[in-house]
Structures are given as C-alpha cells and as structure tokens.
Write a protein that holds these residues in place. Structure first.
Motif, PDB file in Angstrom:
ATOM      1  N   ILE A 141       0.843  -1.202   0.000  1.00  0.00           N
ATOM      2  CA  ILE A 141       0.000   0.000   0.000  1.00  0.00           C
ATOM      3  C   ILE A 141       0.879   1.255   0.000  1.00  0.00           C
ATOM      4  O   ILE A 141       0.617   2.224  -0.724  1.00  0.00           O
ATOM      5  CB  ILE A 141      -0.929  -0.010   1.242  1.00  0.00           C
ATOM      6  CG1 ILE A 141      -1.899  -1.193   1.191  1.00  0.00           C
ATOM      7  CG2 ILE A 141      -1.689   1.300   1.366  1.00  0.00           C
ATOM      8  CD1 ILE A 141      -2.916  -1.142   0.092  1.00  0.00           C
ATOM      9  N   MET A 142       1.972   1.224   0.788  1.00  0.00           N
ATOM     10  CA  MET A 142       2.918   2.341   0.822  1.00  0.00           C
ATOM     11  C   MET A 142       3.463   2.644  -0.556  1.00  0.00           C
ATOM     12  O   MET A 142       3.461   3.793  -1.001  1.00  0.00           O
ATOM     13  CB  MET A 142       4.093   1.995   1.738  1.00  0.00           C
ATOM     14  CG  MET A 142       3.983   2.434   3.160  1.00  0.00           C
ATOM     15  SD  MET A 142       3.504   4.131   3.314  1.00  0.00           S
ATOM     16  CE  MET A 142       4.966   4.965   2.718  1.00  0.00           C
ATOM     17  N   ASN A 143       3.934   1.573  -1.213  1.00  0.00           N
ATOM     18  CA  ASN A 143       4.493   1.757  -2.551  1.00  0.00           C
ATOM     19  C   ASN A 143       3.482   2.390  -3.493  1.00  0.00           C
ATOM     20  O   ASN A 143       3.805   3.282  -4.283  1.00  0.00           O
ATOM     21  CB  ASN A 143       4.960   0.412  -3.119  1.00  0.00           C
ATOM     22  CG  ASN A 143       6.293  -0.002  -2.510  1.00  0.00           C
ATOM     23  OD1 ASN A 143       7.144   0.854  -2.239  1.00  0.00           O
ATOM     24  ND2 ASN A 143       6.466  -1.304  -2.274  1.00  0.00           N
ATOM     25  N   LEU A 144       2.254   1.921  -3.356  1.00  0.00           N
ATOM     26  CA  LEU A 144       1.186   2.446  -4.207  1.00  0.00           C
ATOM     27  C   LEU A 144       1.005   3.944  -3.975  1.00  0.00           C
ATOM     28  O   LEU A 144       0.957   4.741  -4.918  1.00  0.00           O
ATOM     29  CB  LEU A 144      -0.102   1.681  -3.872  1.00  0.00           C
ATOM     30  CG  LEU A 144      -1.314   1.923  -4.750  1.00  0.00           C
ATOM     31  CD1 LEU A 144      -1.001   1.594  -6.194  1.00  0.00           C
ATOM     32  CD2 LEU A 144      -2.468   1.058  -4.254  1.00  0.00           C
ATOM     33  N   LEU A 145       0.952   4.332  -2.684  1.00  0.00           N
ATOM     34  CA  LEU A 145       0.737   5.748  -2.369  1.00  0.00           C
ATOM     35  C   LEU A 145       1.938   6.599  -2.781  1.00  0.00           C
ATOM     36  O   LEU A 145       1.786   7.737  -3.236  1.00  0.00           O
ATOM     37  CB  LEU A 145       0.424   5.925  -0.873  1.00  0.00           C
ATOM     38  CG  LEU A 145      -0.976   5.450  -0.472  1.00  0.00           C
ATOM     39  CD1 LEU A 145      -1.143   5.452   1.043  1.00  0.00           C
ATOM     40  CD2 LEU A 145      -2.051   6.320  -1.109  1.00  0.00           C
ATOM     41  N   LEU A 146       3.151   6.032  -2.635  1.00  0.00           N
ATOM     42  CA  LEU A 146       4.349   6.775  -3.060  1.00  0.00           C
ATOM     43  C   LEU A 146       4.324   7.008  -4.571  1.00  0.00           C
ATOM     44  O   LEU A 146       4.619   8.107  -5.037  1.00  0.00           O
ATOM     45  CB  LEU A 146       5.616   6.005  -2.660  1.00  0.00           C
ATOM     46  CG  LEU A 146       6.008   6.115  -1.177  1.00  0.00           C
ATOM     47  CD1 LEU A 146       7.098   5.112  -0.829  1.00  0.00           C
ATOM     48  CD2 LEU A 146       6.466   7.535  -0.864  1.00  0.00           C
ATOM     49  N   ASP A 147       3.921   5.972  -5.303  1.00  0.00           N
ATOM     50  CA  ASP A 147       3.794   6.120  -6.761  1.00  0.00           C
ATOM     51  C   ASP A 147       2.825   7.246  -7.100  1.00  0.00           C
ATOM     52  O   ASP A 147       3.067   8.056  -8.000  1.00  0.00           O
ATOM     53  CB  ASP A 147       3.261   4.819  -7.383  1.00  0.00           C
ATOM     54  CG  ASP A 147       4.365   3.788  -7.536  1.00  0.00           C
ATOM     55  OD1 ASP A 147       5.544   4.196  -7.388  1.00  0.00           O
ATOM     56  OD2 ASP A 147       4.053   2.609  -7.789  1.00  0.00           O
ATOM     57  N   ILE A 148       1.713   7.236  -6.370  1.00  0.00           N
ATOM     58  CA  ILE A 148       0.692   8.251  -6.634  1.00  0.00           C
ATOM     59  C   ILE A 148       1.244   9.653  -6.389  1.00  0.00           C
ATOM     60  O   ILE A 148       1.011  10.583  -7.162  1.00  0.00           O
ATOM     61  CB  ILE A 148      -0.554   7.984  -5.756  1.00  0.00           C
ATOM     62  CG1 ILE A 148      -1.266   6.727  -6.265  1.00  0.00           C
ATOM     63  CG2 ILE A 148      -1.500   9.162  -5.749  1.00  0.00           C
ATOM     64  CD1 ILE A 148      -2.307   6.177  -5.319  1.00  0.00           C
ATOM     65  N   SER A 149       2.049   9.788  -5.310  1.00  0.00           N
ATOM     66  CA  SER A 149       2.577  11.121  -5.022  1.00  0.00           C
ATOM     67  C   SER A 149       3.610  11.536  -6.080  1.00  0.00           C
ATOM     68  O   SER A 149       3.732  12.713  -6.395  1.00  0.00           O
ATOM     69  CB  SER A 149       3.179  11.176  -3.621  1.00  0.00           C
ATOM     70  OG  SER A 149       4.523  10.774  -3.632  1.00  0.00           O
ATOM     71  N   LYS A 150       4.279  10.531  -6.645  1.00  0.00           N
ATOM     72  CA  LYS A 150       5.246  10.869  -7.704  1.00  0.00           C
ATOM     73  C   LYS A 150       4.543  11.392  -8.952  1.00  0.00           C
ATOM     74  O   LYS A 150       5.109  12.140  -9.732  1.00  0.00           O
ATOM     75  CB  LYS A 150       6.086   9.635  -8.064  1.00  0.00           C
ATOM     76  CG  LYS A 150       7.273   9.481  -7.111  1.00  0.00           C
ATOM     77  CD  LYS A 150       8.054   8.209  -7.391  1.00  0.00           C
ATOM     78  CE  LYS A 150       8.878   7.835  -6.165  1.00  0.00           C
ATOM     79  NZ  LYS A 150       8.869   6.365  -5.956  1.00  0.00           N
TER      80      LYS A 150
END
Lengths: 296, 229
Positions: free
Chosen positions: B181-190
C-alpha cells in the motif's frame, strides 16, 4: 464491521433487506387501513345523517278554496325551489285513507264528510334541513294565499342536526388523533429501517456525494412503499366493506363509488407523503450526526 | 496562496470535543509532496484530518485546503471539497452491499459523472493502477484487507484529486501488505498528487523516509524545519 457478512450468502442478504421493506409495508398498510376505515365510517355517518334529514319532511296544508290548478301550480313551484328535494301531492282521499289506517276508525262514515285538507308533502335537501332555514321556508310558503298551514317537526330536525354534529366532532377528533399517532409510529418504523444503513449513508457522504443525491434513492423507496401499502390497505377496506354489507345490507344503499375513489386517493397520498417524507428525514438525521454518534 | 500549495494552515488549533489536541499549528504542503503525520492514538491526527475534510469545523486559526477556505466552509460546500480530495480510511469505508465496480460507479455518479463509457473507462483505469483489474465484480467482503484498501485507494483516485488524505490506511494490514500500500501511495505522489499519510507505524516511515509531522503533547513538529541528519 464491514465484513460482518462474510459467512452470509448473497441471497440471504437480499432476503434480509427485503424483509425490512416488508415490515414497513405491513405496518404502514395496517395504519392506512385504520385511517381508511375511520374515513369510511365518517363518510357513511355523513351520508346517513343526510339521508335522515332529507326524510324529515313537512306538510303544506291547503285551503278548501284552492282549486286543483292552484295546488298543482304551487307543487310545481315547490318542486323547482332550490331547497326542495321532492314535493308530493296528497289528495283528500289519500289523506283520509292514511288516517283510517292509522286510527282504525272509519271517521268519514261517522262524520258524514271528509274534513282533511289537500296537502303537499315536502322533503328538504339536507343542506336546508336545519331550524333556521326551515323557519324562513315556512314563512315563504305560508305567504301563498292558498296555504292554510305548514306543519313540520321542529324538534326532530334539531335533534338530528345536534346528534350529527356531536358524532362528527367525536369521530373527527379520533381521526385526527389516529393520524397523529400513525405519523409518529410510521416515522419510527422507517427510521429504524434506515438505521441499518447509517454507515452506508456516512460513506456516501464522505466520498463527496451531495445530501440530495444520497437521499434520493431512499425517498424513492419510501414512495414505493407508500404506494404498495395504500393498495394493500384499500384491498383490506374493500374486503371489510364486502363482509360488512353482507350482514348489514342497508350500508350498501349509501355506498357511492366516487366517495370510495376519493378515500383511496386520500390514503394513497397520505401513505406516500408519510413514507417518503419520513425516509428523507431519517437519512438527513444520519447525515447530520457525527461519526462517533453512529455507533449507538 | 500560491498555485502549487494544497494545504495552508495558520495558527490553527484542533479540538476533540471541547479538548484542544493540537495547538498553534502552521503548515504548508505543496503539490506532489509525501508527508507523514505521526503520533500516538489520541494525539489528534485523526481530528486534524477530519478538520481538513470538513468533518470538524475549523474554529481557531485560518486554513485553506485545495482552494477551499475552511473558515467559510458551508454545509453545502462539503461534498464539493471532498470531491477534490481522496480520502483513504483505516476501515476502508466501502459500500458493503455492492461490488467493487458498483462502489466506484456510485462515487462517480454521485460526483457528477454522466457519460457511461467514460465511467467504465475510468473504473478500469484506476483498478489497473491499484492492481485489481480483474476483481471488479467482487463484493468487498470477498476481498482480503489489502485488496479492500486498494479499492478504497482506487476510489480516492477517480476524481483525480490534488490531495490524498490517508488516515492510518495500513492500520488493519499485515506488514507486507502495508508495504504494498505504501508503494502504491508513493507512486501516486510521484505522479504529482500530494499525500498526507497519518500513521503510528514507525517501521514504515523509517523504511520510506519523507517529510514528517510529529504530533506530540499538543504540538506538531515539522521535519522540514528541523536540521536534517
């Protein structure tokens, strides 16, 4: 919390939701049936009192000097008057015949002549069957030069009016009370049925749905429930009338289809408004509550 | 306010009932930033987030979120503020009576989408983004916790929000799923969206270091204004 249905199959969930609608429909249709019944009783009471009032007639006795043409002219005038339902001519012979039946004496043979005057029996329309109107009607008729006397049963007219007024007041009061009670009951029932959806309502609001958008499907469901309940209630009323008129056939005489249609429209509108409005209010209530308060 | 600022708070106090839980908060979050909000349970993280999405009124201080003035926020404005935000909850808050597709469909209908083709396109799009392309017909209770959280992230993405508020999104998940989930949210912020990520999971923000707001004893310390190690 959201996973509570893990072990429940789809169909069970669906059935459970339908059951909650059925409960509301049953409560609402019972309440509407009660209201329709009271309405029907009120309408019948009104018709019944009208029926009695119109049967209270008065007699116009004419002078001996009046010719047949005069009498017929007066009868026609009366028949055409706005306040008269019917005006029936009664000859001397008919009056004597009636008298003979009532007393059992052959008084004509005894007297040697028929002392009874020619008369016209007048039945009033129910709107005019009260003491005030009868007073001026009497004055108007007495003014005719061929009229000897106008006789009517003043006490009876007043009695019928008085009783009708009292009964109307009492039944009306109970009908009003019943409407109030049913509003409160149905409002609670519907609020409970929506209570189970309070978290869904919350979620919808949290993801940016407007209040009107969230409320719409609930109100539509409420209106549907109102329509179904009104139809069920009316079917029950029809069954009730059918059974009652088998035992009390007189009630059928004063049935009118227009009134029944009006009654049906009344409970339909009432059902739809109560149900739709309560649904909207309940959803609004859950939208305004804070998230923490939803858990109670 | 600058164009690329999504949250701006000045002298803000946050209340839980009548208790002040955060005092004198100054905060500015820019577009594309990934910001942690950490603190113990009851330290006011959730209340701060609730203030940001209009659940609690802003009674002290001034604030602007994605162009909405929180001080002037009316009840009728709240749905429209929320459409510009993506909110992800610890308990997912999915509509449990309908499938994943219908969950997303409902949100889009509720937020003014009309064209059915566009809706289907967008649903497929966001579900692919969160890796659930073939789970659209499942009901929420048929999915694992991690999958449900992905659905709620997908839901937060449908209106292309400038800001995603995540209230302990990994609180109910195991460590591995949390990382996904973290990775997903980090991708989104990128991809240019800001993410405000409330958590008490220390391992998580040690593993993926980023700007951190620490909530402690009524104060918020911002790592952006500290001397970095």
């Amino acid at each position: 919390m959201l996973n509570k249905n893990h072990f429940v199959s789809d169909n069970t969930t669906k059935r459970r939701l339908q059951t909650s609608s059925v409960t509301v429909v049953v409560s609402l249709s019972l309440v509407l049936f009660m209201l329709a019944l009271v309405g029907w009783v009120l309408l019948n009471a009104k018709k019944l009192s009208e029926y009695y009032k119109e049967n209270i007639g008065f007699q116009v006795y004419l002078k001996e000097s009046a010719s047949n043409a005069d009498v017929e002219k007066l009868r026609k005038e009366l028949d055409a008057a706005a306040y008269v339902k019917s005006a029936v001519y009664k000859s001397k012979e008919e009056a004597a015949e009636e008298m003979k039946k009532e007393t059992g004496d052959d008084f004509i043979a005894f007297l040697g002549y028929n002392p009874l005057p020619v008369s016209i029996n007048v039945n009033l329309r129910s709107e005019y069957a009260n003491a005030d109107s009868v007073a001026w009607i009497e004055k108007e008729i007495t003014a005719d030069r061929n009229v000897r006397e106008v006789v009517y049963q003043k006490v009876l007219v007043d009695n019928v009016n008085d009783n009708a007024r009292k009964i109307g007041l009492i039944v009306g009061f109970f009908a009003f009370l019943l409407i109030f009670i049913s509003l409160a009951l149905i409002n609670n029932t519907i609020r409970l049925s929506i209570y189970s959806k309070r978290f869904l309502i919350r979620t919808m609001y949290l993801v940016g749905a407007t209040q009107a958008f969230i409320r719409k499907p609930f109100i539509i469901r409420g209106v549907k429930i109102g329509v179904v309940a009104a139809i069920v209630a009316f079917a029950m009323l029809a069954g009730f009338i059918f059974i009652v008129t088998r035992y009390v056939p007189e009630l059928l005489v004063i049935q009118e289809e227009n009134w029944l249609l009006l009654l049906f429209l009344g409970i339909l509108i009432l059902g739809v408004i109560i149900s739709g409005f309560s649904s909207g209010l309940a959803v609004r209530r859950y939208l305004r509550l804070k998230a923490e308060d939803l858990y109670f | 306010m600058e164009d690329n600022v999504v949250i701006q708070l000045k002298d803000v106090s946050v209340f839980q009932g009548h208790n002040m839980v955060i005092n004198d908060l100054q905060l500015e979050i820019k577009k594309g930033e990934f910001v942690y909000l950490i603190g113990k349970t009851g330290s006011g993280k959730s209340s701060l987030l609730k203030t940001l999405y209009g659940e609690l009124p802003l009674t002290k201080g001034t604030g602007t979120v994605v162009g909405y003035d929180l001080n002037a926020l009316q009840r009728k404005d709240i749905p429209f503020l929320r459409r510009k935000l993506g909110i992800v909850f610890q308990d997912f808050q999915l509509l449990s009576d309908r499938s994943v597709n219908e969950n997303l469909h409902f949100v889009m209908k509720a937020t003014g989408w009309k064209d059915e083709n566009e809706i289907q396109q967008k649903i497929a799009d966001v579900l692919t983004k969160v890796g659930l392309a073939n789970k659209g017909t499942k009901k929420p209770y048929e999915l694992s916790g991690g999958e449900q959280q992905r659905v709620s992230i997908a839901r937060a993405l449908v209106n292309d929000p400038e800001l995603i508020l995540a209230d302990e999104p990994t609180g109910n998940l195991d460590p591995e799923t949390s990382q996904e989930i973290m990775n997903l949210l980090l991708d989104i912020s990128k991809s240019g969206r800001s993410v405000l990520f409330a958590t008490h999971d220390i391992l998580l923000y040690k593993r993926f270091p980023s700007r951190t707001l620490t909530c402690e004893q009524g104060k918020i310390t911002d790592s952006a204004y500290k001397v970095t190690v």
